[in-house]
Design an enzyme around this catalytic site. Structure first.
Site, PDB file in Angstrom:
ATOM      1  CG  ASP A  10      50.403 113.917 -35.253  1.00 29.12           C
ATOM      2  OD1 ASP A  10      49.936 113.191 -34.373  1.00 29.12           O
ATOM      3  OD2 ASP A  10      50.608 115.133 -35.101  1.00 29.12           O
ATOM      4  CB  CYS A  42      53.863 119.754 -38.507  1.00 28.18           C
ATOM      5  SG  CYS A  42      54.132 119.890 -36.737  1.00 28.18           S
ATOM      6  CB  CYS A  83      54.441 114.233 -33.422  1.00 27.84           C
ATOM      7  SG  CYS A  83      53.862 114.309 -35.115  1.00 27.84           S
ATOM      8  CB  CYS A 105      49.439 119.339 -34.805  1.00 29.83           C
ATOM      9  SG  CYS A 105      50.702 119.809 -35.983  1.00 29.83           S
TER      10      CYS A 105
HETATM   11 FE1  FES Z   1      52.591 115.979 -35.298  1.00 32.89          FE
HETATM   12 FE2  FES Z   1      52.472 118.439 -36.004  1.00 32.89          FE
HETATM   13  S1  FES Z   1      52.857 117.731 -34.025  1.00 32.89           S
HETATM   14  S2  FES Z   1      52.266 116.749 -37.242  1.00 32.89           S
END
Ligand code: FES
Length: 140
Positions: free
Chosen positions: A36, A103, A34, A59
């Site tokens: 992140d 995640c 993702c 998230c």
């Molecule tokens: Fe990226 Fe959860 S969607 S860490």
């Protein structure tokens, strides 16, 4: 999406958020799935993790798993932290929805990266020398 009460608790009231200016190990990882990012700071005394803080651009599930993971390693040994799996963190949170499992990997990897940074600073586990392995004469 259905989150457990524990996930909601750790998401709305995350523990150990922030940074440690004089950290002994810092790990930053990005989630390939993702994009992140998570940064983990460790304070280590001997073999004990005396303090841990994290920051994330992730998230809610990433925040909750990191929060829980920091609680699970604080005051524990380095070995305990190395053995902490995202599965154990998810279990402690009473589970995550399947699409959010990735995640939880962020926290596990950030802890491992911070410990690897700590080892490198200590000169205990230097970076493996990639590409410099002597060639075996028998096979060349
Ligand atoms: Fe990226 Fe959860 S969607 S860490």
């Amino acid at each position: 999406m259905n989150y457990s009460e524990k996930v909601m608790d750790h998401f709305t009231n995350p523990r150990n958020v922030g940074e440690i200016p004089d950290a002994d190990g810092i790990g930053e990882v990005g989630n390939a799935k993702c994009g992140d990012i998570m940064k983990m700071y460790l304070k280590i005394d001997g073999t004990t993790i005396t303090d841990v803080k994290f920051k994330t651009f992730g998230c809610g599930a990433a925040v909750a798993t990191s929060s829980m993971a920091t609680e699970m390693i604080k005051g524990k040994s380095i070995d305990d932290a190395l053995n902490l799996t995202n599965k154990a963190v998810m279990e402690a949170l009473d589970g995550l929805p399947p699409v959010k499992v990735h995640c939880s990997v962020l926290a596990e990897q950030a802890i491992k990266a911070a410990l690897s940074d700590y080892y490198q600073r200590q000169g205990i586990d230097p970076e493996p020398i990639v590409g410099k392995v002597p060639e075996c004469e028998e096979c060349h």
